[in-house]
Design an enzyme around this catalytic site. Structure first.
Site, PDB file in Angstrom:
ATOM      1  N   LYS A  22       0.832  -1.210   0.000  1.00  0.00           N
ATOM      2  CA  LYS A  22       0.000   0.000   0.000  1.00  0.00           C
ATOM      3  C   LYS A  22       0.867   1.261   0.000  1.00  0.00           C
ATOM      4  CE  LYS A  22      -1.533   1.584   4.091  1.00  0.00           C
ATOM      5  NZ  LYS A  22      -1.356   3.004   4.427  1.00  0.00           N
ATOM      6  N   ASN A  23       1.883   1.280   0.844  1.00  0.00           N
ATOM      7  CA  ASN A  23       2.664   2.512   0.993  1.00  0.00           C
ATOM      8  C   ASN A  23       3.577   2.787  -0.206  1.00  0.00           C
ATOM      9  OD1 ASN A  23       1.399   2.977   3.371  1.00  0.00           O
ATOM     10  ND2 ASN A  23       3.142   2.472   4.691  1.00  0.00           N
ATOM     11  N   CYS A 116      -2.872  13.354  14.485  1.00  0.00           N
ATOM     12  CA  CYS A 116      -3.517  12.052  14.383  1.00  0.00           C
ATOM     13  C   CYS A 116      -3.504  11.416  15.764  1.00  0.00           C
ATOM     14  CB  CYS A 116      -2.861  11.178  13.324  1.00  0.00           C
ATOM     15  SG  CYS A 116      -1.512  10.169  13.881  1.00  0.00           S
ATOM     16  N   ARG A 398      -8.290  -0.224   5.653  1.00  0.00           N
ATOM     17  CA  ARG A 398      -7.427   0.767   5.026  1.00  0.00           C
ATOM     18  C   ARG A 398      -6.115   0.125   4.592  1.00  0.00           C
ATOM     19  NH1 ARG A 398      -6.151   5.874   8.367  1.00  0.00           N
ATOM     20  NH2 ARG A 398      -4.971   6.140   6.454  1.00  0.00           N
TER      21      ARG A 398
HETATM   22  C1  UD1 Z   1       4.998   6.677   6.286  1.00  0.00           C
HETATM   23  C2  UD1 Z   1       4.031   5.509   6.237  1.00  0.00           C
HETATM   24  C3  UD1 Z   1       3.609   5.096   7.634  1.00  0.00           C
HETATM   25  C4  UD1 Z   1       4.849   4.821   8.484  1.00  0.00           C
HETATM   26  C5  UD1 Z   1       5.811   5.985   8.438  1.00  0.00           C
HETATM   27  C6  UD1 Z   1       7.128   5.715   9.142  1.00  0.00           C
HETATM   28  C7  UD1 Z   1       2.880   5.901   4.150  1.00  0.00           C
HETATM   29  C8  UD1 Z   1       1.612   6.272   3.464  1.00  0.00           C
HETATM   30  N1  UD1 Z   1       2.857   5.924   5.483  1.00  0.00           N
HETATM   31  O1  UD1 Z   1       4.314   7.781   6.867  1.00  0.00           O
HETATM   32  O2  UD1 Z   1       2.816   3.919   7.521  1.00  0.00           O
HETATM   33  O3  UD1 Z   1       4.447   4.604   9.821  1.00  0.00           O
HETATM   34  O4  UD1 Z   1       6.123   6.310   7.066  1.00  0.00           O
HETATM   35  O5  UD1 Z   1       7.757   4.618   8.585  1.00  0.00           O
HETATM   36  O6  UD1 Z   1       3.857   5.538   3.522  1.00  0.00           O
HETATM   37  N2  UD1 Z   1       8.089  14.277  10.222  1.00  0.00           N
HETATM   38  C9  UD1 Z   1       8.289  15.607  10.505  1.00  0.00           C
HETATM   39  N3  UD1 Z   1       7.954  16.529   9.542  1.00  0.00           N
HETATM   40  C10 UD1 Z   1       7.461  16.154   8.341  1.00  0.00           C
HETATM   41  C11 UD1 Z   1       7.255  14.798   8.056  1.00  0.00           C
HETATM   42  C12 UD1 Z   1       7.583  13.867   9.022  1.00  0.00           C
HETATM   43  O7  UD1 Z   1       8.738  15.966  11.580  1.00  0.00           O
HETATM   44  O8  UD1 Z   1       7.201  17.031   7.509  1.00  0.00           O
HETATM   45  C13 UD1 Z   1       8.436  13.265  11.243  1.00  0.00           C
HETATM   46  C14 UD1 Z   1       7.230  12.456  11.709  1.00  0.00           C
HETATM   47  O9  UD1 Z   1       6.520  13.119  12.724  1.00  0.00           O
HETATM   48  C15 UD1 Z   1       7.888  11.179  12.170  1.00  0.00           C
HETATM   49  C16 UD1 Z   1       9.060  11.013  11.197  1.00  0.00           C
HETATM   50  O10 UD1 Z   1       9.267  12.295  10.621  1.00  0.00           O
HETATM   51  O11 UD1 Z   1       8.401  11.323  13.473  1.00  0.00           O
HETATM   52  C17 UD1 Z   1       8.839   9.999  10.105  1.00  0.00           C
HETATM   53  O12 UD1 Z   1       7.610  10.256   9.461  1.00  0.00           O
HETATM   54  P1  UD1 Z   1       7.406   9.955   7.902  1.00  0.00           P
HETATM   55  O13 UD1 Z   1       8.468   9.004   7.454  1.00  0.00           O
HETATM   56  O14 UD1 Z   1       7.283  11.248   7.170  1.00  0.00           O
HETATM   57  O15 UD1 Z   1       6.005   9.215   7.882  1.00  0.00           O
HETATM   58  P2  UD1 Z   1       4.920   9.235   6.735  1.00  0.00           P
HETATM   59  O16 UD1 Z   1       5.570   9.390   5.397  1.00  0.00           O
HETATM   60  O17 UD1 Z   1       3.832  10.184   7.105  1.00  0.00           O
END
Ligand code: UD1
Length: 420
Positions: A22-23, A116, A398
């Protein structure tokens, strides 16, 4: 609403096939906005997150749909450059449209996601990356409004490794002028797959799957491409835990064991016996039984946060103590109070959960709070004596396709019921 009812305590046995990741598909769906024509992705799971993303693309004027497990998308005629709040609040991954819209159309209006259940989840790194590539962003009435005449390649260093921000920046940079270097990029297999997908479309991305990604911008991408999606390493891991937690023997098919090194290593350390082949993994618990281990969630190739809840239940069925330290989402513990209802002994302190394995759980009524928490509760129900009733099961749809059917195929007594 629907619920899942499980009569636990039966060892699962047999073979089961894992679906596509999915991701990996979600950012590819966003990437289809970069292309003025059709693209096709094979091995796409039939999931609510994918249909939610399809709805968003359709609302923008693109067309698309499934044929079995293939997804065809066509963004030739995009009429809107907006991701409305209604979509983003259902699925944060909607933010992925920001980069492609800016790159192809020079404008985007994307609702700012809220928090969230497990914390604030900011998108500052996505915004910084777009600005680094020359976009002008403002915040207007809850929306990120972006404009860019021409994106320009740049060196972007991420403070924190982010899957989403890396994918978004990569998608924006493929049509930017000049070269972009993404440093401290996310190295997750899903990002590597996105890089492969973009390259199939004619992009010039190097280093996908490593901490440094280099992108040479091109003038346009080519439609008419088909791509075979990678297997879902989280679904595969969840099914392996299902085999181990019930003391059964399960063979998962259509997997990429090389994407699961840390999960497989923790399973072995806990006392599981694994037979790993090219695209299958067999699991059973060794003669010494399950033992507690410590786990720290980290960016890939570390232990994935998306397997944290499932391993927490497995630790409940082990002998001894295991400490899980959550470094990605320090508050991602909404499953803990529910697992306690099944008899789990877990104490929380900051971002660490200490699990004292008792080797037994009892069926109870529990409520799911997110995708992976739901799967952990189902795993708990499979291991528990008696009946477990998991409500708010929509979360599971989901991220897992027909999970109850896959588990039933392995001998689980599990059914889905409608309720008020
Ligand atoms: C993706 C995955 C999710 C998984 C996560 C971590 C998808 C659709 N979802 O989520 O299932 O749990 O990776 O492996 O692929 N952060 C910031 N600022 C930002 C973006 C992220 O501080 O702009 C932080 C987040 O709060 C978190 C860390 O970076 O602590 C990693 O998050 P991120 O890898 O971005 O997660 P997602 O891409 O949202």
């Amino acid at each position: 609403m629907e619920a899942i009812i499980i009569e636990g305590g039966r060892p699962l046995r047999g073979e089961v096939e894992v679906g596509g990741a999915k991701n990996a598909v979600l950012p590819m769906m966003a990437a289809s906005l970069l292309v003025p024509g059709p693209v096709e992705i094979h091995n796409v799971p039939r999931l609510r997150d994918v249909t939610t993303f399809l709805d968003l693309l359709r609302e923008m004027g693109a067309t698309g749909g499934y044929t079995n497990h293939s997804l065809h998308l066509d963004a030739s005629r995009v009429t809107s450059h907006e991701a409305p709040y209604d979509h983003v609040k259902k699925m944060r991954a909607s933010i992925y449209v920001l980069g492609p819209l800016l790159a192809r159309f020079g404008e985007a209006r994307v609702s700012l996601p809220g928090g969230c259940a497990w914390g604030p989840r900011p998108v500052n790194l996505h915004q910084d990356a777009m600005e680094g590539l020359g976009a002008k962003l403002t915040l207007e009435h809850g929306y990120i409004v972006g404009r860019a005449k021409h994106l320009k390649g740049n060196r972007i260093v991420f403070d924190v490794s982010s899957v989403g921000a890396t994918g978004n920046a990569m998608m924006a940079a493929v049509l930017a002028e000049g070269t972009t270097a993404l440093e401290n990029a996310a190295a997750e297999p899903e990002i590597e797959a996105l890089a492969d997908f973009l390259n199939r479309l004619g992009a010039r991305v190097k280093g996908g799957g490593t901490k440094t990604i280099t992108i040479e911008g091109v003038a346009e991408l080519q439609p008419g491409v088909t791509y075979e999606n990678i297997p879902d390493r989280i679904e595969a891991g969840t099914l392996l835990v299902a085999g181990a937690i019930t003391g059964g023997e399960v063979l998962v098919r259509r997997v990429r064991p090389d994407h699961m090194t840390m999960v497989l290593s923790r399973l072995e350390k806990m006392g599981c016996e694994l037979e790993v082949a090219e695209d299958t993994i067999r699991i059973r618990v060794g003669a010494g039984g399950l033992k507690g281990v410590d786990i720290v969630t980290e960016p890939y190739p570390g232990f994935p946060t998306d397997m944290q809840a499932q391993f927490m239940v497995l630790l409940c069925m082990a002998e001894g103590v295991g400490v899980i330290t959550e470094t990605i989402y320090p508050d991602r513990f909404t499953h803990v109070p529910e697992l306690r209802r099944l008899g789990a002994q877990i104490t929380l302190s900051g971002n660490a959960a200490t699990v004292t394995g008792t080797g037994a759980l009892q069926g109870a009524d529990v409520m799911s709070t997110d995708i992976r928490a739901s799967s952990a509760l189902i795993l708990g129900g499979l291991a528990a004596h008696g009946k477990t009733h998991v409500s708010r099961i929509y979360h599971i749809d989901r991220g897992y396709e027909r999970i109850e059917e896959k588990l039933r195929q392995l001998g689980a007594r599990i059914r889905r019921v409608a309720e008020d």
